[in-house]
Design a protein around this motif. Sequence first.
Motif, PDB file in Angstrom:
ATOM      1  N   LEU A 279      15.700  -4.733  -1.800  1.00 45.14           N
ATOM      2  CA  LEU A 279      16.284  -5.701  -2.728  1.00 45.14           C
ATOM      3  C   LEU A 279      15.901  -5.386  -4.174  1.00 45.14           C
ATOM      4  O   LEU A 279      16.739  -5.436  -5.075  1.00 45.14           O
ATOM      5  N   MET A 280      14.633  -5.067  -4.381  1.00 44.24           N
ATOM      6  CA  MET A 280      14.105  -4.780  -5.716  1.00 44.24           C
ATOM      7  C   MET A 280      12.932  -3.825  -5.554  1.00 44.24           C
ATOM      8  O   MET A 280      12.290  -3.774  -4.504  1.00 44.24           O
TER       9      MET A 280
ATOM     10  N   THR B 175       0.839  -1.204   0.000  1.00 44.32           N
ATOM     11  CA  THR B 175       0.000   0.000   0.000  1.00 44.32           C
ATOM     12  C   THR B 175       0.872   1.253   0.000  1.00 44.32           C
ATOM     13  O   THR B 175       2.086   1.191   0.185  1.00 44.32           O
ATOM     14  N   SER B 176       0.230   2.395  -0.184  1.00 44.46           N
ATOM     15  CA  SER B 176       0.951   3.666  -0.295  1.00 44.46           C
ATOM     16  C   SER B 176       1.091   4.387   1.041  1.00 44.46           C
ATOM     17  O   SER B 176       1.442   5.568   1.065  1.00 44.46           O
ATOM     18  N   SER B 177       0.864   3.718   2.159  1.00 46.74           N
ATOM     19  CA  SER B 177       0.843   4.408   3.452  1.00 46.74           C
ATOM     20  C   SER B 177       2.201   4.965   3.870  1.00 46.74           C
ATOM     21  O   SER B 177       2.274   5.852   4.707  1.00 46.74           O
ATOM     22  N   MET B 178       3.306   4.446   3.283  1.00 47.55           N
ATOM     23  CA  MET B 178       4.638   4.949   3.642  1.00 47.55           C
ATOM     24  C   MET B 178       5.284   5.782   2.529  1.00 47.55           C
ATOM     25  O   MET B 178       6.458   6.129   2.607  1.00 47.55           O
ATOM     26  N   GLU B 179       4.528   6.085   1.479  1.00 40.40           N
ATOM     27  CA  GLU B 179       5.105   6.929   0.435  1.00 40.40           C
ATOM     28  C   GLU B 179       5.242   8.367   0.942  1.00 40.40           C
ATOM     29  O   GLU B 179       4.424   8.818   1.733  1.00 40.40           O
ATOM     30  N   LYS B 180       6.318   9.069   0.507  1.00 40.28           N
ATOM     31  CA  LYS B 180       7.296   8.710  -0.485  1.00 40.28           C
ATOM     32  C   LYS B 180       8.587   8.141   0.111  1.00 40.28           C
ATOM     33  O   LYS B 180       9.640   8.143  -0.544  1.00 40.28           O
ATOM     34  N   SER B 181       8.555   7.596   1.289  1.00 45.27           N
ATOM     35  CA  SER B 181       9.749   6.990   1.878  1.00 45.27           C
ATOM     36  C   SER B 181       9.925   5.568   1.368  1.00 45.27           C
ATOM     37  O   SER B 181      10.993   5.196   0.877  1.00 45.27           O
ATOM     38  N   LEU B 182       8.898   4.761   1.514  1.00 44.65           N
ATOM     39  CA  LEU B 182       8.873   3.404   0.981  1.00 44.65           C
ATOM     40  C   LEU B 182       7.714   3.321  -0.002  1.00 44.65           C
ATOM     41  O   LEU B 182       6.597   3.729   0.325  1.00 44.65           O
ATOM     42  N   LEU B 183       7.972   2.777  -1.187  1.00 41.45           N
ATOM     43  CA  LEU B 183       7.003   2.838  -2.267  1.00 41.45           C
ATOM     44  C   LEU B 183       6.321   1.496  -2.489  1.00 41.45           C
ATOM     45  O   LEU B 183       6.873   0.438  -2.170  1.00 41.45           O
ATOM     46  N   ILE B 184       5.117   1.553  -3.050  1.00 41.89           N
ATOM     47  CA  ILE B 184       4.438   0.332  -3.456  1.00 41.89           C
ATOM     48  C   ILE B 184       5.340  -0.412  -4.444  1.00 41.89           C
ATOM     49  O   ILE B 184       5.848   0.174  -5.404  1.00 41.89           O
ATOM     50  N   GLY B 185       5.551  -1.692  -4.207  1.00 42.80           N
ATOM     51  CA  GLY B 185       6.413  -2.478  -5.077  1.00 42.80           C
ATOM     52  C   GLY B 185       7.832  -2.609  -4.581  1.00 42.80           C
ATOM     53  O   GLY B 185       8.647  -3.290  -5.208  1.00 42.80           O
ATOM     54  N   ASP B 186       8.160  -1.982  -3.448  1.00 43.54           N
ATOM     55  CA  ASP B 186       9.480  -2.187  -2.840  1.00 43.54           C
ATOM     56  C   ASP B 186       9.530  -3.565  -2.191  1.00 43.54           C
ATOM     57  O   ASP B 186       8.620  -3.933  -1.437  1.00 43.54           O
ATOM     58  N   TYR B 187      10.591  -4.311  -2.453  1.00 44.77           N
ATOM     59  CA  TYR B 187      10.828  -5.598  -1.803  1.00 44.77           C
ATOM     60  C   TYR B 187      11.945  -5.407  -0.793  1.00 44.77           C
ATOM     61  O   TYR B 187      13.073  -5.064  -1.164  1.00 44.77           O
TER      62      TYR B 187
END
Length: 581
Positions: free
Chosen positions: A558-559, A233-245
Motif C-alpha cells: 500500500l505504501m 526488520t530487514s529479514s526479507m530484504e531486498k524483496s520486502l523492505l523495512i517500511g513497506d505497508y
Amino acid sequence: MTKTALKDNKIPSVSKRFLSTFLDFLFIIYITYNVKKYTSIDIDDRTVTIILWIVIWIVYEGLLTRYWCTLGQYFTKLRISKNDSTNSKLSLIDSFKRIILKLSTGLFSFIALLLKPNSVSIHDKIAKSIVLEPNKEDIKTIFSNKWVKFGTVAFLYLLWVLWLQNFWWLIGLVVIFDMYVTKKVTWDFWNLFRTEKNKSVNMAVEWFDAIIFAVIAASFIRMFFIELYTIPTSSMEKSLLIGDYLFVSKYHYGPRTPNTPIAFPFVHHTMPFTKHTPSFTTAIQNDYKRLSGLTEIKRDEPVVFNFPEGDTVIAERQAESYYQVCRDEGRESVHSRYTLLVRPVDKRENYIKRCVAIAGDTLFIEKSQVFINSKKQEKFAGLQFLYSVETVNGTLNPRVLDEIGVALADRHLIMPGHYIMPLTLEMANILRKKSFIKSVEKIERNNGEKDLSIFPHDSKFNWNVDNFGPLVIPAKGMTISLTVDNLPLYKRIIELYEQNTLKIENNKIFINEVETNSYTFKMNYYWMMGDNRHNSQDSRFWGFVPEDHIVGTPILILMSLDQDKSFLGKIRFDRIFKVLN
C-alpha cells in the motif's frame, strides 16, 4: 415471447416462475461439476464450489438473457419478447440486475407469497423484472421492499455460514428477519435517543452509529479477508523492505476462526499506551479451525504467520526469543529477573518469511544453497547474503552504497577499509566493478561447524545457518520412526504444538504414557526462511511452523517509507500499490 405465457404482459404463475428458476439451478449445478473435467480446480472444496457456481450462474444468466433466454425460461415458455412492442434485448447492466434479483429474491419472495398473499404486488414486480424488461420505477420499488432487503442480506449471510461451516450461526437469520421484516426489537437502540430539538444529541448518535458500523465492518474484514501489516526488520530484504505497508490476504489460505474471540478491537496483543497489558482475555479459547481458502501454501511464497516461539514472552525483551534467552542465560535466572507473558497462538507476534519447504518435503542446505527434495531452490531476485567488502584506499563513499540500496543500518565498518554488509549477487557484482574496491567475498560458515543457537539446539547436530539438514518437514498423517537420536527434531511438535505428554525413561520413549517408537503427525508444517539469509531469525533458529500459526500471504504494498530518508524523500513511489506475486 410466447403467446401462451406472456400475452399482454400478463405475469406468469408462481409455479411456472419457480419451475423456471429451479431448472436453471439444475443446469448450473450440472455445468459446475463438469468443469472439473476440463480444469484443475478442486471442485470438492465446498467454498470453491459455491464461488464457482455463483460465477457460472452470473455468466450463464448474463449472456443468455441478453441474447436469447435461459434454458429454464425456454422449457417453461417464459422467453423474452423479440417484437418491438415490448422492446428488444436487455442491456448488459439490466441483465445483471435480473441476476441479482433472481439470486436474492427468488426463493424468499416465493416464501413471502405463500405466507402473505397480499405481497403479490411486489412479487409480480420482481417476476416482471426477471421475466420481462426491467422498469426503473419497479426496480427502485423492489429494492426498497423489506422482503427484498431481507432476501438479499439473508442470501449473503447464508453464504457466510456455509463458508464458516458452523450451522449454529443460522440462528442469525432470526435476527435478520426481525431487523428487516417484523421489527419487533430495536437493534440499533441508540437511535431512540434522537430528538428534533437537540441537534448535539443527534450528532452524537450519528457518530456513535457510524463508529459501531465501522468497528463491526472493519473487524469482520480484518478477521476473514485482509489486514494491514508493516515490515519492521530487514529479514526479507531486498524483496520486502523495512517500511513497506502490506495488505495481507487471509482468504488465500483460508482464514482461521479466532482462538481468542474476546479482545480489544484493532490491536494485536497489547493495550494501547501500555507496555505489556494484554488486549485479550483467555476466558474463552476456541480450538483451531481454518475455513476453506483459494489455494494451498506453495514453495517460495512469502507467508505471514504467528511466531512459533512466541507462546512465552519476556515483557522487558519482547524482540528476543524467550527460549533462546533461557539457553543463553539459564531458565531460573530469566524467571527470577523478568516478567513473563503467555500468549495464545493468534495473539503471538506476526512474522513474515518465505516458505522454502512445505509439508512432506526434505530440506537440505549446503554452503548456503537450499535444496528441496534434492533439487536446488529456484533463484529469485532480492536474495541477500553477508559479504566482506575491502576498499583500496580505506574509505568507501556513502553515495555508492546509496545507489545500490544498502541501508545505513547494514553498513558495518570492521576496520578502516573493511566492511561487512548484506548484498544481493547483482549488488556484489556492481561493487566488484568499481576501481576503488579491492575485494568482495561472500561470507559462509564451514560445513560441520556446530552452532547451538541453530535448531534443534542439540550437540548431536553439527548444523549452522549455511549447512543444515537433511530434515524431513512433517505432513498431516505422516508417520515417522522415533529414536532418542532424532527426538530433538520433533520434540516441540509432539509436546507443544500437538499437545501430548512426552518422556524418556531408560532410552525408551513414552507418548501419553504409552511406549512407542513412531509418531503420526496431526498437522502440516512448513519451513520459513528470510531472503536476507544472514540477517534473519527464521526456521533455522526455531524450527517448524505449524499450519495453525499461518495467517496469510501479502498481496499488495500500500505504501513504502524509507527510514534513511527525510520528508518526501522517504516515500518509495515505485513501490506504492505494487502487486505482490
